[in-house]
Design an enzyme around this catalytic site. Sequence first.
Site, PDB file in Angstrom:
ATOM      1  N   GLY A 108       0.909  -1.154   0.056  1.00 51.76           N
ATOM      2  CA  GLY A 108       0.135   0.115   0.177  1.00 51.76           C
ATOM      3  C   GLY A 108       0.713   1.262  -0.033  1.00 51.76           C
ATOM      4  O   GLY A 108       1.884   1.303   0.514  1.00 51.76           O
ATOM      5  N   ARG A 154       1.181  -5.461  -5.044  1.00 51.07           N
ATOM      6  CA  ARG A 154       1.294  -6.365  -3.941  1.00 51.07           C
ATOM      7  C   ARG A 154       1.692  -7.900  -4.296  1.00 51.07           C
ATOM      8  O   ARG A 154       1.582  -8.878  -3.377  1.00 51.07           O
ATOM      9  CB  ARG A 154      -0.280  -6.546  -3.324  1.00 51.07           C
ATOM     10  CG  ARG A 154      -0.680  -5.136  -2.542  1.00 51.07           C
ATOM     11  CD  ARG A 154      -1.849  -5.483  -1.546  1.00 51.07           C
ATOM     12  NE  ARG A 154      -2.090  -4.354  -0.993  1.00 51.07           N
ATOM     13  CZ  ARG A 154      -1.567  -3.918   0.193  1.00 51.07           C
ATOM     14  NH1 ARG A 154      -0.670  -4.348   0.704  1.00 51.07           N
ATOM     15  NH2 ARG A 154      -2.182  -2.916   0.755  1.00 51.07           N
ATOM     16  N   ASP A 163       6.144  -5.275   6.704  1.00 52.84           N
ATOM     17  CA  ASP A 163       6.785  -6.553   7.332  1.00 52.84           C
ATOM     18  C   ASP A 163       6.799  -7.590   6.354  1.00 52.84           C
ATOM     19  O   ASP A 163       7.765  -8.143   6.146  1.00 52.84           O
ATOM     20  CB  ASP A 163       5.989  -6.924   8.431  1.00 52.84           C
ATOM     21  CG  ASP A 163       4.445  -6.981   8.550  1.00 52.84           C
ATOM     22  OD1 ASP A 163       3.914  -6.614   7.583  1.00 52.84           O
ATOM     23  OD2 ASP A 163       3.880  -7.726   9.173  1.00 52.84           O
ATOM     24  N   ASP A 164       5.571  -7.933   5.518  1.00 47.34           N
ATOM     25  CA  ASP A 164       5.733  -9.036   4.708  1.00 47.34           C
ATOM     26  C   ASP A 164       6.919  -8.753   3.499  1.00 47.34           C
ATOM     27  O   ASP A 164       7.411  -9.739   3.188  1.00 47.34           O
ATOM     28  CB  ASP A 164       4.345  -9.305   3.998  1.00 47.34           C
ATOM     29  CG  ASP A 164       3.246 -10.115   5.026  1.00 47.34           C
ATOM     30  OD1 ASP A 164       3.738 -10.731   5.906  1.00 47.34           O
ATOM     31  OD2 ASP A 164       2.153  -9.670   4.592  1.00 47.34           O
ATOM     32  N   LYS A 217       8.305   0.760   5.530  1.00 49.55           N
ATOM     33  CA  LYS A 217       7.248   1.541   4.718  1.00 49.55           C
ATOM     34  C   LYS A 217       5.621   0.909   5.507  1.00 49.55           C
ATOM     35  O   LYS A 217       5.516  -0.277   5.652  1.00 49.55           O
ATOM     36  CB  LYS A 217       7.205   1.429   3.478  1.00 49.55           C
ATOM     37  CG  LYS A 217       5.821   2.047   2.798  1.00 49.55           C
ATOM     38  CD  LYS A 217       5.321   1.273   2.001  1.00 49.55           C
ATOM     39  CE  LYS A 217       4.621  -0.064   2.584  1.00 49.55           C
ATOM     40  NZ  LYS A 217       3.311  -0.685   1.684  1.00 49.55           N
ATOM     41  N   THR A 218       4.825   1.778   5.891  1.00 46.59           N
ATOM     42  CA  THR A 218       3.465   1.427   6.275  1.00 46.59           C
ATOM     43  C   THR A 218       2.914   2.317   7.063  1.00 46.59           C
ATOM     44  O   THR A 218       3.436   2.716   7.792  1.00 46.59           O
ATOM     45  CB  THR A 218       3.204  -0.106   6.552  1.00 46.59           C
ATOM     46  OG1 THR A 218       1.603  -0.201   6.932  1.00 46.59           O
ATOM     47  CG2 THR A 218       3.665  -0.330   8.008  1.00 46.59           C
ATOM     48  N   ASP A 236       0.220   1.841   8.589  1.00 49.33           N
ATOM     49  CA  ASP A 236      -0.104   1.219   9.622  1.00 49.33           C
ATOM     50  C   ASP A 236       0.656   1.253  10.797  1.00 49.33           C
ATOM     51  O   ASP A 236      -0.093   0.982  11.873  1.00 49.33           O
ATOM     52  CB  ASP A 236      -0.499  -0.469   9.420  1.00 49.33           C
ATOM     53  CG  ASP A 236      -1.488  -0.843   8.230  1.00 49.33           C
ATOM     54  OD1 ASP A 236      -2.271   0.408   7.564  1.00 49.33           O
ATOM     55  OD2 ASP A 236      -1.843  -1.648   8.103  1.00 49.33           O
ATOM     56  N   GLU A 253      -9.746  -0.546  11.435  1.00 48.50           N
ATOM     57  CA  GLU A 253     -10.272  -1.469  10.216  1.00 48.50           C
ATOM     58  C   GLU A 253     -10.109  -2.833  10.690  1.00 48.50           C
ATOM     59  O   GLU A 253     -10.830  -3.819  10.219  1.00 48.50           O
ATOM     60  CB  GLU A 253      -9.681  -0.869   9.114  1.00 48.50           C
ATOM     61  CG  GLU A 253      -8.943  -1.859   8.345  1.00 48.50           C
ATOM     62  CD  GLU A 253      -8.230  -1.254   7.105  1.00 48.50           C
ATOM     63  OE1 GLU A 253      -8.690  -0.635   6.385  1.00 48.50           O
ATOM     64  OE2 GLU A 253      -6.926  -1.377   7.013  1.00 48.50           O
ATOM     65  N   GLU A 259      -7.890   8.371   2.058  1.00 50.11           N
ATOM     66  CA  GLU A 259      -7.612   9.930   1.990  1.00 50.11           C
ATOM     67  C   GLU A 259      -6.042  10.365   2.278  1.00 50.11           C
ATOM     68  O   GLU A 259      -5.582  11.338   2.129  1.00 50.11           O
ATOM     69  CB  GLU A 259      -8.497  10.471   2.812  1.00 50.11           C
ATOM     70  CG  GLU A 259     -10.036  10.441   2.298  1.00 50.11           C
ATOM     71  CD  GLU A 259     -10.795   9.119   2.864  1.00 50.11           C
ATOM     72  OE1 GLU A 259      -9.877   7.848   3.073  1.00 50.11           O
ATOM     73  OE2 GLU A 259     -12.004   9.167   2.673  1.00 50.11           O
TER      74      GLU A 259
HETATM   75  P1  FBP Z   1       0.588  -2.137   3.500  1.00 51.91           P
HETATM   76  O1  FBP Z   1       0.659  -3.092   4.782  1.00 51.91           O
HETATM   77  O2  FBP Z   1       0.930  -2.554   2.452  1.00 51.91           O
HETATM   78  O3  FBP Z   1       1.518  -0.758   3.744  1.00 51.91           O
HETATM   79  O4  FBP Z   1      -0.956  -1.382   3.419  1.00 51.91           O
HETATM   80  C1  FBP Z   1      -1.590  -0.895   4.589  1.00 51.91           C
HETATM   81  C2  FBP Z   1      -2.967  -0.599   4.060  1.00 51.91           C
HETATM   82  O5  FBP Z   1      -3.309   0.814   3.637  1.00 51.91           O
HETATM   83  C3  FBP Z   1      -3.923  -0.879   5.041  1.00 51.91           C
HETATM   84  O6  FBP Z   1      -3.944   0.066   6.178  1.00 51.91           O
HETATM   85  C4  FBP Z   1      -5.139  -1.310   4.396  1.00 51.91           C
HETATM   86  O7  FBP Z   1      -5.901  -2.174   5.021  1.00 51.91           O
HETATM   87  C5  FBP Z   1      -4.675  -1.865   3.116  1.00 51.91           C
HETATM   88  O8  FBP Z   1      -3.376  -1.478   3.018  1.00 51.91           O
HETATM   89  C6  FBP Z   1      -5.554  -1.696   2.009  1.00 51.91           C
HETATM   90  O9  FBP Z   1      -5.051  -2.426   0.842  1.00 51.91           O
HETATM   91  P2  FBP Z   1      -5.251  -1.882  -0.743  1.00 51.91           P
HETATM   92  O10 FBP Z   1      -4.468  -0.991  -1.149  1.00 51.91           O
HETATM   93  O11 FBP Z   1      -4.845  -3.309  -1.401  1.00 51.91           O
HETATM   94  O12 FBP Z   1      -6.770  -1.798  -1.076  1.00 51.91           O
END
Ligand code: FBP
Length: 553
Positions: free
Chosen positions: A83, A147, A177-178, A204-205, A207, A313, A428
Site C-alpha cells: 500500500g 502486492r 513486514d511481509d 514502509k506502512t 499502519d 479497520e 484519503e
Molecule cells: P501496507 O501494509 O502494504 O502498507 O498497506 C496498508 C494498508 O493501507 C492497510 O491499512 C489497508 O488495509 C490496506 O493497505 C488496503 O489495501 P489495498 O491498497 O490493497 O486496498
Amino acid sequence: MTYIPTSISPLQLARADYKPKLPATLNSNMAITEGEATQSIAHQKEIEEMFPHTYGLPVLTIESGPKPMQSPELNVGVILSGGQAPGGHNVIAGIFDGLKVLNNNNRLYGFLGGPSGLVDGKYIELTAPLVDEYRNTGGFDIIGSGRTKLEEQAQFDKGLQNCRELGINALVIIGGDDSNTNACVLAEYYKSINANVQVIGCPKTIDGDLKNDMIEASFGFDTACKVYSELIGNIERDALSAKKYWHFIKLMGRSASHITLECVLQTRPNYAIISEEVQEKKLTMDQIVEDIARVIKTRSDNKENFGVCLVPEGLIEFVPEVKKLISELNDLLAGKSAFFNTLETDDDKFQFVNSHISAESTKAFNSLPKEIQVQLLMDRDPHGNVQVSRIETEKLLIDMVSDKLKEWSAEGKYKGKFTALANFFGYEGRCAAPSNFDADYTYALGYTAAVIIGSGKTGYMAMVRNLTAPAEQWIAGGVPITMMMNLERRHGLMKPVIQKALVKLDGQPFKEFTKHRGEWSIKTSYIFPGPIQYFGPDEVCNASTITLELEKN
Ligand code: FBP
C-alpha cells in the site's frame, strides 16, 4: 493576487524547493561501524538454519568518517511494495542523491508496479529530472506499487536475469513486514548462489506496525495520522455544532490499531475501540456494542445526542469468535478456491461455507448481516489477508448499536435519539504529501539505504533512529532483517516472518488513552488539529506523532 494557471499547485511548487533535513552524520564524510553479532527475536536456531548467509550480522551505524565515502560504479533497482504511504518518493530521492554522492556515475532504476516489475523486467531509469519532479510529493506514482509476493525461486531467478541485463548490483525493497520478510529471503538466496546482488529493505506502512527496538517508526504513519486527525477534528466540530449525529469512523490499519490510537490522542473522540484490547479481554461483538450503547445513553441523559466513535479497520479479526471464523474461512478458501470460484450465487457460497466450517464458526457466520458475510468471502490479498478495508465494520456497529438502543428504549431504559453516520478514512491519507517529519525521515532512509549498498552489505533494513530529537541528531544505519524475525504459522506452516508490532496494552500511548477515556466519553473534550503545516513554528510543523513522543520519552 492575480490568478496564474499552473500545472501544479502553488503549494506543490513551494514544496518542490524543500530540502529535507538529514542527520548530521549523513551530511559529512561517512564511515560505517559494525556492532556485535545479532540474534533473531525468537526461534534463533531455526532461523539461523533458514538464513545461513544473512543470520547474525551486526547492526550498522553510519558515523562521521575521515574522508568522503566512495563506491565503484553501481546500478541499483528500487521497488515499491504494498500500500502507498506518504514519503515513498522521497525515499527514492534519498537513494538517488546518496548514490550520486558515492559515485556520480551510479544509476538508479525503478521497477514498475511493485515486485512484479522485477520478475517481468518492467522498469524505467530514474534520472535527475524525473526524480526532481517528485521530490516531497505524496503517492507512489513515479513507478507504481503492487502486492505481488516474491517468494518462489522461479521469481527470484527471473528477477536475477533482469538484474543482470541491467547490470544491477543491488535492490531496495520499500515495503511493510511481509515485503521486508521477502526481501530477506531474496537477499539470502542471492547470497547463497553468489549472485552479487545485494538486497536492502526500507520500513514502509501507514499502519505503523513495522517497528521494534531498532526501527522506531515506519514511514507514512505520521502523515496519514495527521490527515485523518484533521478530518476527525472537522467532524467533531460539525458534531458539536449540529448536535444531532453520532459519527462512526473506521480508520485504516489492517491489523494493528496504531492509527486509531494516534488519532484518539490527537482528537479525543467520545469512544474508540482498540482491537488489541478486544483480543486481550476476549470481548464479543455484543459486549463491544453494549459498551458503545452505554456511552451513547449516558451522553443522551446529559442531553448530548451526538458523538464520535473511532473504529480500527482490523477490529473484526480481533473479536475471538470472528477471528476463528476468518481463520477457518482462510484455510477453506485457500484449499478449495477452484471449486468455490465456480459458485455463482451468494446462497450457494453460504451453503458451501456452512457445510465446511465448525459449528461455532457457522454460528458466528450466520449471526452477521448478509453484506458482511459477502465481504468476508471476498478475495484475499496475495499475502492471504482478508481485505479488511472492504468490510464495513462501521456500518455493522451502527446497526448493532441501533438495535441495542431500540431494545433499551422498549424497556424504558433509553429515551434519546440516535442518528448515526458512517465514515471510512483510509485512502484519503495514504498518498498525502508527506509532513516535514515524513519528508525528512524518508529522505534519510533512502540516503541510508544508498550508503549501506555502497558498503557492500546485504540482508539489511535501512534504519534511522532517535526520531524525537531534531533531524540533525538522528542516527542512521542498518538492522539485519533476520534480527526482527520469528516463526509464525501461515497457511498451516511455520514460516520465518518479521514480527508485526501490535499496540502494546502496557505501552504509554494506550495508557494515556485509558487514563482519559472515561472523561472524554462523557465530557466533550475534542481537539481540532487542523491541516498539516509546512511553514511556521517548530511545534506546529515539525512535531512527530504523539505515539512516538510517548513511546520514546
Ligand atoms: P501496507 O501494509 O502494504 O502498507 O498497506 C496498508 C494498508 O493501507 C492497510 O491499512 C489497508 O488495509 C490496506 O493497505 C488496503 O489495501 P489495498 O491498497 O490493497 O486496498
